[in-house]
Design an enzyme around this catalytic site. Sequence first.
Site, PDB file in Angstrom:
ATOM      1  N   ARG A   1     -12.899 -29.037   9.824  1.00 28.03           N
ATOM      2  CA  ARG A   1     -14.279 -29.506   9.930  1.00 28.03           C
ATOM      3  C   ARG A   1     -14.299 -30.995  10.259  1.00 28.03           C
ATOM      4  NH1 ARG A   1     -18.069 -27.855   5.073  1.00 28.03           N
ATOM      5  NH2 ARG A   1     -19.659 -28.601   6.551  1.00 28.03           N
TER       6      ARG A   1
ATOM      7  N   CYS B   1     -18.681 -35.456   1.831  1.00 31.03           N
ATOM      8  CA  CYS B   1     -18.221 -34.109   2.178  1.00 31.03           C
ATOM      9  C   CYS B   1     -19.311 -33.478   3.037  1.00 31.03           C
ATOM     10  CB  CYS B   1     -17.927 -33.309   0.911  1.00 31.03           C
ATOM     11  SG  CYS B   1     -19.363 -33.144  -0.201  1.00 31.03           S
TER      12      CYS B   1
END
Length: 276
Positions: free
Chosen positions: A172, A231
């Site tokens: 990611r 995050c």
Amino acid sequence: MNPIISAADLAHELAGPTPPVLLDVRYRLGGPHGRPEYEAGHIPGAVFVDLEAELAGPPGEGGRHPLPDVAAFGAVMRRAGVSAGTPVVAYDADKGWGAARAWWMLRWAGHDDVRVLDGGLAAWPGPLETALPAPKEGTFEPKPGALPLLDADDAAAAARGGLLLDARAQERYRGEVEPIDPVAGHIPGAVSAPTTENLDARGRFLAPELLAARFRGLGAGEHTPDVGVYCGSGVSAAQQAVALELAGFRPALYAGSWSEWSRDPERPVATGPERG
């Protein structure tokens, strides 16, 4: 204070004269709600806390899990039995993310005596119960600001001139996949630091010296006492914050994280494995 507690030490404290308030914060990204699992069996005396409804506000411009209303958070903690000076232990059943969010929220709101159960529910050696506790109402009043909180501009500045860690999976970070948010990639200048690398094979935190070596290898040092972390939506980054504190650094959380950053087309996006 040590941000984690072993299951053996927790069992000892629960049997002592001032047992901690126990928070069951079972949460799994994209998984079933944690309440049914809690009702099927939890550590005796634990109160369930709903991460998405009680440790986060409604999703929107501030991301998928923005910070909740401070007064509402205080009411949730009082219902759980938290008062000033009351020891608190939070646990979950998956990587420590949910428990760490509760830990960070309480620390940020001025409550120092809070720890995460190392290894989560799987580490608990004792019996579970299904009875729902009815704790005495606490007196906790949140006083926000005890831990540094970053907004998008602060995160960008940390990435440029300090250290900003990206706690998501590496694929990611690199922008190869993005299963949740509208744009793939990372904040330019951020360093990839997946939360999985904070834990051992049993799901427990690495020793402080190993964590310190890990974060020093990522760029933390005497000139970066405050290490920024983000995050996807500010949840797994809280677990990274626990690891940073264990390692001797002061975590600064970007609560909006990538889910807030990526909503604004004016904000730059980097892809690939290198620090921008």
